[in-house]
Enzyme design. Structure first.
Site, PDB file in Angstrom:
ATOM      1  N   HIS A 480      63.671  -7.848  68.301  1.00  0.00           N
ATOM      2  CA  HIS A 480      64.894  -7.094  67.978  1.00  0.00           C
ATOM      3  C   HIS A 480      64.685  -5.596  68.216  1.00  0.00           C
ATOM      4  O   HIS A 480      65.464  -4.948  68.916  1.00  0.00           O
ATOM      5  CB  HIS A 480      65.274  -7.353  66.515  1.00  0.00           C
ATOM      6  CG  HIS A 480      66.400  -6.513  66.014  1.00  0.00           C
ATOM      7  ND1 HIS A 480      67.651  -7.029  65.756  1.00  0.00           N
ATOM      8  CD2 HIS A 480      66.487  -5.190  65.699  1.00  0.00           C
ATOM      9  CE1 HIS A 480      68.449  -6.064  65.311  1.00  0.00           C
ATOM     10  NE2 HIS A 480      67.760  -4.940  65.273  1.00  0.00           N
ATOM     11  N   GLU A 481      63.641  -5.056  67.618  1.00  0.00           N
ATOM     12  CA  GLU A 481      63.413  -3.615  67.745  1.00  0.00           C
ATOM     13  C   GLU A 481      63.069  -3.229  69.177  1.00  0.00           C
ATOM     14  O   GLU A 481      63.413  -2.131  69.638  1.00  0.00           O
ATOM     15  CB  GLU A 481      62.319  -3.169  66.785  1.00  0.00           C
ATOM     16  CG  GLU A 481      62.675  -3.330  65.307  1.00  0.00           C
ATOM     17  CD  GLU A 481      63.932  -2.565  64.902  1.00  0.00           C
ATOM     18  OE1 GLU A 481      64.253  -1.551  65.573  1.00  0.00           O
ATOM     19  OE2 GLU A 481      64.596  -2.975  63.932  1.00  0.00           O
ATOM     20  N   HIS A 484      66.100  -2.329  71.092  1.00  0.00           N
ATOM     21  CA  HIS A 484      66.521  -0.922  71.009  1.00  0.00           C
ATOM     22  C   HIS A 484      65.772  -0.082  72.043  1.00  0.00           C
ATOM     23  O   HIS A 484      66.359   0.771  72.715  1.00  0.00           O
ATOM     24  CB  HIS A 484      66.236  -0.370  69.612  1.00  0.00           C
ATOM     25  CG  HIS A 484      67.190  -0.827  68.557  1.00  0.00           C
ATOM     26  ND1 HIS A 484      68.552  -0.615  68.641  1.00  0.00           N
ATOM     27  CD2 HIS A 484      66.980  -1.459  67.373  1.00  0.00           C
ATOM     28  CE1 HIS A 484      69.142  -1.109  67.551  1.00  0.00           C
ATOM     29  NE2 HIS A 484      68.212  -1.625  66.778  1.00  0.00           N
ATOM     30  N   HIS A 487      67.141  -0.539  75.364  1.00  0.00           N
ATOM     31  CA  HIS A 487      68.419   0.175  75.467  1.00  0.00           C
ATOM     32  C   HIS A 487      68.170   1.630  75.869  1.00  0.00           C
ATOM     33  O   HIS A 487      68.863   2.187  76.722  1.00  0.00           O
ATOM     34  CB  HIS A 487      69.151   0.096  74.127  1.00  0.00           C
ATOM     35  CG  HIS A 487      70.632   0.221  74.240  1.00  0.00           C
ATOM     36  ND1 HIS A 487      71.462   0.197  73.144  1.00  0.00           N
ATOM     37  CD2 HIS A 487      71.456   0.384  75.304  1.00  0.00           C
ATOM     38  CE1 HIS A 487      72.715   0.331  73.527  1.00  0.00           C
ATOM     39  NE2 HIS A 487      72.739   0.449  74.832  1.00  0.00           N
TER      40      HIS A 487
END
Length: 692
Positions: A480-481, A484, A487
């Site tokens: 999940h992290e 980021h 992104h």
């Protein structure tokens, strides 16, 4: 007008331009708290001089001489804040927290001087309302709109006493946010449960080893430390056979910031809510949530509440089923207990093991931290075309010896994309949880810049030389992290402002990346047994997938309780909230909160909404993003190539990652999917009933 022309004259290393390879990197070796106050004050003064030059420009306002110059302004101060962020989150000390408290009012006043600069806002408004706007590119128009909104929504339209009061409120809120966060940090550091060898029943060997190391670090050799962080609390509550100790550890964790005395946060919450309400009242809004959601995907508190309440009903019903299953198992065991919150994880694990023949410890043997990282790199290569190469120790400066750095390049061209810093392990002074950050974003306004991205976790380090094994939940959080970070690294935007995000959208990209943990290439190559090296067997994968929605009531319910509480706090007249503890309890009772669970983040340590304003009236955003995630995952599931389908992956990067905030999120999602997201995808994903 860039401040870079003055950098050479700076004696303060925190302000100095970053040098060296990879576009220059922060120099943590020379970073000292002794320089922080002066660096902040000098950086603010320099930034204000830039602002004054823009505001007093005698030429008519244009995109070039106003908006673009604002985009360029503040680089030296931005470098200081890169160090500040590390000291605040990764390496906090009492000395830093004192500086943080001291400087909070000055930083708030500095921000107000910019947003309330009438001449500056007049120039921004002139560009926003002027004829030039029509000739700008869509990206430039969005920069103008976001810049204008940033001023208008933050007090630029106020005058006289109202403007003064707005600035004063911001200054006080800055102090309160800092105090709230530091109080939680103090309670995380002060409440440690030490175990003796005869109190380890049920605990996994690697957790015991890590707890022994944590105790030794604290001068308690021969004992075992259960620290007051989720990474220590969660496995202890899951596996410890000692019910009285489970209750103690549970109480320590969920009472952070709620222990009375100097570190209690209840009075701070009350004042924060009052000031936020007063501040948005000056701008003409009925409540804080209405102001906050005006430029979010949800649009209104009512839309956010509608989504949450619909899922809440299903989650509560599922929790009742889960508790009944656990109580039946406890009764069959002759345990003579009624399920309490400190029992939930423990008995859920037993039910999981019995129902799905799925032992979390068995799964954990296939989840080595280093292998998971390599699996993430594989996914990033297949979907985004990135290559990762670890830099030799010392090639770039890091803030702690356990931090490692990788160069990220484009797999086809070999060109540098940026650097990725990983700070994986828990330690004293590091805030709990997991998060991503960046020191530098992609822009092109003065030459193309590369990205410096960071991922930060709180895994419990094992004994020296031993592999670090993590739970399946921790593995998905790791992915999940990393989403980021991808992104950040994918950005192709020209202007710094467009690297920002919309809160109920930016969690979507990271939540989506969790779906690649159990894809076949990752399983077959990276989820290998710690001793045999064999890939995770298909039978175990099938059991994990069969159990994917097990305990979904608990995970959905504890999150939604916090998200609903956040929205209720920010839509209620603060005069009715004299005691947050009482208000929290009464609100949850009204919502029908099951007695066997608690909020994921109880109010006195709900840092997402009270240690700053990033998630305030916005914690619902994870659920909003979950709808997008479930719907987007179905797009991959339906594609010929599944989760590695080239065409869908190309659209993913082109529309959902690379543009950052240069496209309206709703439009970006429609470009990817061909339609709006369907909320029923979320219900299907969680195994909840889908109502037409």
């Amino acid at each position: 007008m860039s401040a870079e022309t003055d950098v050479a004259s700076f004696d303060n290393p925190l302000l100095s331009e970053w040098t060296g390879d990879y576009g220059g990197t922060p120099n943590f070796d020379t970073a000292s708290l002794d320089d922080l106050r002066d660096a902040l004050r000098e950086g603010m003064a320099l930034n204000l001089a830039e602002i004054d030059a823009i505001a007093s420009n005698p030429e008519p306002a244009t995109f070039e001489n106003t908006i673009l110059e604002l985009e360029r302004a503040g680089d030296p101060l931005g470098r200081v804040f890169s160090y500040w962020g590390i000291w605040a989150s990764n390496m906090s000390t009492p000395e830093f927290r004192e500086i943080q408290r001291e400087m909070s009012a000055e930083l708030s006043a500095f921000s107000s001087q910019i947003t309330q600069n009438e001449a500056l806002f007049a120039r921004v408004r002139a560009v926003h309302d002027g004829a030039e706007m029509e000739s700008l590119t869509p990206a430039q128009q969005r920069v103008v709109q976001l810049t204008y909104d940033g001023f208008a929504r933050n007090g630029a339209t106020l005058e006289g006493e109202a403007a003064e009061r707005y600035a004063a409120i911001n200054a006080r809120l800055s102090e309160l946010h800092t105090d709230f966060a530091n109080n939680v940090l103090n309670d995380e550091g002060d409440y440690v449960t030490y175990l003796s060898e005869d109190q380890l029943s049920g605990l996994p060997a690697d957790f015991v080893s890590a707890s022994a190391a944590a105790a030794a670090e604290r001068g308690r050799e021969g004992e075992y430390a259960i620290t007051n962080t989720r990474s220590s609390m969660d496995p202890f509550l899951t596996f410890s056979d000692e019910r009285d100790l489970r209750e103690q550890v549970w109480n320590n964790y969920y009472s952070r910031g709620d222990n009375g005395g100097e570190f209690d946060n209840n009075a701070i919450i009350t004042e924060i809510l009052q000031l936020r309400d007063e501040r948005v009242g000056l701008l003409g809004y009925d409540n804080y949530a209405s102001w906050r959601l005006e430029n979010r995907m949800a649009g209104t508190p009512e839309r956010a509440m509608e989504l949450m309440e619909g899922v809440w009903t299903a989650a509560v019903a599922r929790i009742e089923e889960e508790v009944a299953d656990m109580q039946a198992l406890a009764d069959a065991n002759g345990d003579d207990i009624t399920i309490q919150p400190w029992d939930y994880r423990y008995y859920a694990e037993q039910v999981r093991s019995a129902r799905y023949d799925l032992d979390s410890e068995e799964v954990k043997q296939y989840l080595q931290l280093d292998n998971l990282r390599e699996g993430m790199f594989y996914v990033a290569g297949e979907l985004f075309g990135f290559e990762f190469r670890e830099l030799p120790e010392g090639e770039v400066s890091v803030w702690h010896p356990t931090v490692r750095v990788w160069e990220v390049t484009d797999r086809e061209s070999g060109e540098n994309v940026g650097l990725w810093y990983l700070d994986p392990f828990a330690r004293q002074g590091k805030r709990s949880g997991a998060w991503a950050n960046s020191f530098r974003s992609h822009t092109t306004i003065d030459g193309e810049t590369n990205v410096l991205a960071t991922n930060n976790s709180n895994f419990v380090a094992g004994a020296p030389g031993e592999p670090v094994l993590v739970s399946f939940d921790d593995a998905t959080t790791f992915f999940h992290e990393f989403g980021h970070a991808l992104h950040y690294l994918s950005s192709n935007v020209d202007y710094p402002t467009l690297n920002g995000g919309v809160r109920d959208y930016t969690e979507f990209q990271s939540q989506l990346l969790e779906r690649w943990v159990l894809t076949d290439p990752v399983v077959n190559n990276y989820l290998t047994h710690v001793e045999t090296g064999e890939p995770m067997p298909q039978a175990l994968i099938d059991r994990i997938r069969a159990a994917a929605n097990f305990n979904q009531g608990f995970s959905t319910g504890e999150y939604l309780a916090s998200a609903l509480m956040d929205m209720v706090y920010h839509t209620t007249d603060p005069a009715e909230i004299t005691d947050p503890d009482t208000f929290e309890r009464e609100t949850l009772e009204r919502l029908g909160m099951p007695n066997e669970i608690v909020m994921r983040h109880r109010s006195p340590h709900f840092g997402h909404i009270f240690s700053g304003e990033g998630y305030s009236a916005g914690y619902y955003g994870y659920m909003w993003a979950d709808v997008l995630t479930a719907d987007a995952a179905e797009a991959f599931q339906e594609a010929p190539g599944g989760f590695y389908d080239d065409e869908v992956a190309s659209r993913l990067v082109e529309y959902l990652f690379a543009p950052r905030n240069s496209i309206d999120p709703a439009e970006a999602y429609r470009l990817f999917r061909g339609r709006d997201a369907d909320v029923s995808a979320l219900m299907r994903d969680r195994g909840f009933p889908v109502t037409e």
